[in-house]
Design an enzyme around this catalytic site. Structure first.
Site, short mmCIF file in Angstrom:
data_model
loop_
_atom_site.label_atom_id
_atom_site.label_comp_id
_atom_site.label_asym_id
_atom_site.label_seq_id
_atom_site.Cartn_x
_atom_site.Cartn_y
_atom_site.Cartn_z
N ASP A 1 0.81 -1.21 0.00
CA ASP A 1 0.00 0.00 0.00
C ASP A 1 0.85 1.27 0.00
OD1 ASP A 1 0.97 -0.21 2.62
OD2 ASP A 1 -0.92 -0.96 3.39
N ASN B 1 -8.18 -2.06 13.98
CA ASN B 1 -9.55 -2.43 13.59
C ASN B 1 -9.56 -3.69 12.73
OD1 ASN B 1 -8.54 -1.52 11.17
ND2 ASN B 1 -10.09 0.07 10.85
N HIS C 1 -7.65 -4.21 9.99
CA HIS C 1 -7.34 -4.06 8.56
C HIS C 1 -6.01 -4.71 8.21
CE1 HIS C 1 -5.23 -0.13 9.75
NE2 HIS C 1 -4.31 -0.76 9.05
N GLU D 1 -10.01 -1.88 4.84
CA GLU D 1 -10.71 -1.55 6.07
C GLU D 1 -11.90 -2.48 6.28
OE1 GLU D 1 -9.27 0.36 7.97
OE2 GLU D 1 -8.54 2.21 7.07
#
Length: 641
Positions: free
Chosen positions: A87, A158, A160, A165
């Site tokens: 990413d 979270n 990810h 996400e």
């Protein structure tokens, strides 16, 4: 932890993904590096290309450092390696301080012999209208290279993976995505302020990750423990993207013991087979059961233990009554209003020794406010009870001062000169140049040495003011300015020999009977961990010196978390007035007030976090049936001998 076959089968009934647990992040990273090195060598022997998928962030730093070491010291070649990064932020220039392109070059690529055309990081500079075609081409490049042989991942708080996400499709491919606000908050420490954290990113999709032949997900630290459990033991769900890896045919999590703490085999090991009932595990079981059933310890029954997998504990003790009494008394004995020991009153079960008295106390504070934030009530009490208290501010803390705050102080300094008609000197020139620089400074630009010095001075003055507020003598205030910190960037250097020598020098100078240092490893940019490692290394080297034989070390937690109730060995209670007294001490650090730099996912100010945490600790003691206080500060003893 040694597991027999039956225990492994029971663990498998909880854990849906294979998990390797290592004592530390460094050891886990070394294991992953060895696995990557073996794959590269196998591919070399077969005259094949090795295709790696790589991650960024703090998680893989030790991994990349070890790969660099293997290249430089053991001759591991990367000439047959092709890499694709997961990413990149969007939009962002490749040389920006926060760019993953820059990160990979600094951490890995420029230190090894990988050919320049063999590594690919998503391009965060293209116009948005060209991104779809670019992402499709990124996928084709991976396929034309033969597909990813081994994909390295981290995991977000979270869940990810990459920047996929919650809600991301299992079939998703490389694309432009919107970042969840929790992710932006967690990554906010990399940027001057939240407004500059990108809202978009380019990421490989979950479908892309699933095509990798092998997946290794790494996670370090207690702040990752809850999400690791959800991913490994929870339901397969796109709301926790990492849990989708339960369906990958060759995936393994590599984590440290801190990140494993919420797994059933650590949190409730009695459910996974026979276990050795150590005093620590016994307290963990009893307090955990009391909290689960919302009962005071003395109200737990044989039935409560039997129905929650703790029958073996009752068999060992004969009855819940005897077990409850022992654990209740043990927790009661952790409470003390005398953190330096009560002089003239030797109490065998008191957390601290009564003698020597008074004690020389040395508080290590990683940043110039951790002392008052993390143990302000204890700090004040130690001084009031007559101990000779020293404070060592390990770093300048300069990166946590905003440019706006610096401008405010520059305006004051220049105005002060003008008001009293003081001759403009070299200092005025420095201030003028600093102000001019800040006006044209770019978001990704590193501060000049002068700006960093001004920011450091602001924090030094606040720290000195706090010590005056407590009553500490000026000669007992020590500013170490450890070199590892002074990069001008969020990213710090590793612990160095000079850091250790400076700490050893201070320890020899003070010869403390009691040391307090930050055992909090969850701060977003890792400064606490490095500072703790430096203290531990210094203690290890000095442990045979005479003064160390009478020295005890206590660890406190910082602004981000607290010790679990079963771990606490000393709890210092605070009255409502003492809570306010501590709050006012924290307020002295005005550069850290209102807008918290590098706050992670927690929006509260430091004083709010401290009060909530201290109140919660007191509430836990109350729920277990102990005395009720307004707040408590908690400590764990570290045995270095």
């Amino acid at each position: 932890m040694t597991l027999n076959h039956q225990e492994i089968e029971l663990i498998d009934s909880f854990e849906q993904i294979a998990v390797d647990i290592h004592p530390t992040a460094k050891e886990g990273s070394r294991a992953v590096a060895q696995e990557i090195a073996a794959l590269i060598k196998a591919k070399q022997a077969a005259k094949e290309t090795c295709v790696l998928g790589l991650a960024t962030g703090s998680t893989p730093k030790y991994l990349y450092a070890e790969l660099v070491r293997l290249h430089k010291e053991e001759g591991l070649s990367f000439k047959n390696v092709v890499t694709f990064n997961l990413d990149e932020y969007y939009p962002i220039e490749p040389d920006a301080l926060q760019s993953y392109n820059r990160f990979m070059k600094e951490q890995l690529f420029k230190h090894i012999d990988i050919p320049e055309g063999n590594y690919f990081v998503p391009d965060g500079t293209l116009p948005k209208e060209k991104m779809k075609a670019y992402c499709e081409e990124y996928e084709r490049r991976i396929e034309s290279a033969g597909g990813i042989d081994l994909q390295v991942l981290g995991i977000g708080n979270n869940g990810h993976i990459g920047f996929n996400e919650p809600g991301a499709s299992v079939n998703s491919h490389t694309r432009l995505v919107t970042l969840d606000n929790s992710t932006r908050l967690a990554n906010g420490f990399e940027f001057p302020n939240m407004s500059q954290v990108p809202r978009l990113a380019i990421t490989m999709g979950i479908g892309t990750i699933f095509k990798a032949k092998r997946v290794l997900l790494m996670a370090w630290g207690s702040h990752k423990a809850k999400i690791v459990r959800r991913a490994v033991e929870g339901h397969y769900s796109d709301q926790v993207p990492a849990s989708l890896l339960q369906q990958h045919p060759n995936c393994r999590f590599v984590i440290d013991e801190q990140a494993a703490q919420e797994l059933t085999r650590y949190k409730e090991p009695w459910l996974t087979g026979d276990c050795e009932w150590t005093p620590s595990l016994r307290r963990k079981a009893v307090t955990g059961l009391a909290m689960k059933l919302d009962k005071p310890i003395l109200m737990l029954t044989d039935k409560d233990y039997n129905e929650n997998g703790l029958n073996d504990l009752i068999v060992q003790y004969g009855s819940a009554y005897e077990l409850n009494i022992e654990e209740f008394n043990g927790i009661r004995d952790t409470i003390t209003g005398w953190p330096g020991g009560k002089p003239g009153a030797p109490l065998p079960k008191h957390p601290e020794r009564s003698e020597p008295s008074p004690k020389r106390v040395l508080i290590f504070s990683p940043h110039p406010d951790d002392d008052i934030i993390s143990m302000g009530g204890t700090f004040i009490r130690l001084h009031e009870q007559g101990h000779d208290v020293h404070v060592a501010y390990q770093t300048s803390g300069n990166i946590a001062v905003t440019d706006e705050f610096v401008l405010r102080f520059i305006d004051f300094a220049v105005g002060f000169e003008g008001m009293f008609d003081i001759d403009r000197s070299k200092s005025s020139q420095i201030l003028d140049e600093a102000k001019a620089f800040l006006k044209i400074k770019k978001p990704s630009q590193k501060d000049t040495p002068e700006i960093r010095a001004i920011k450091g001075l602001i924090r030094r003055c606040e720290a000195k003011a706090t010590c005056r507020y407590v009553g500490i003598k000026e000669e007992n205030i020590h500013f170490q300015n450890l070199p590892f910190y002074e990069t001008g960037l969020v990213e710090k250097k590793p612990m160095g020999e000079e850091d250790v020598q400076l700490t050893m020098q201070l320890l020899r100078e003070v010869k403390p009977h009691q040391i307090f240092c930050a055992g909090d490893l969850a701060d977003p940019h890792g400064t606490h961990k490095v500072c703790l490692d430096i203290v531990f290394e210094a203690l290890n080297r000095l442990k045979h010196e005479a003064f160390m034989k009478d020295c005890w070390v206590w660890l406190y937690k910082g602004a981000w978390q607290e010790w679990d109730i079963h771990e606490i060995e000393m709890a210092v209670p605070m009255s409502p007035d003492q809570v306010v007294q501590k709050r006012l001490g924290i307020f002295i650090h005005q550069s850290q007030k209102d807008v918290v730099p590098f706050q992670g996912t927690d929006l509260r100010e430091f004083w709010q976090r401290a009060e909530d945490r201290n109140a919660n600790t007191a509430e836990l003691y109350d729920k277990l049936g102990l005395q009720k206080y307004a707040a408590m500060e908690a400590f764990v003893r570290y045995h270095f001998m």
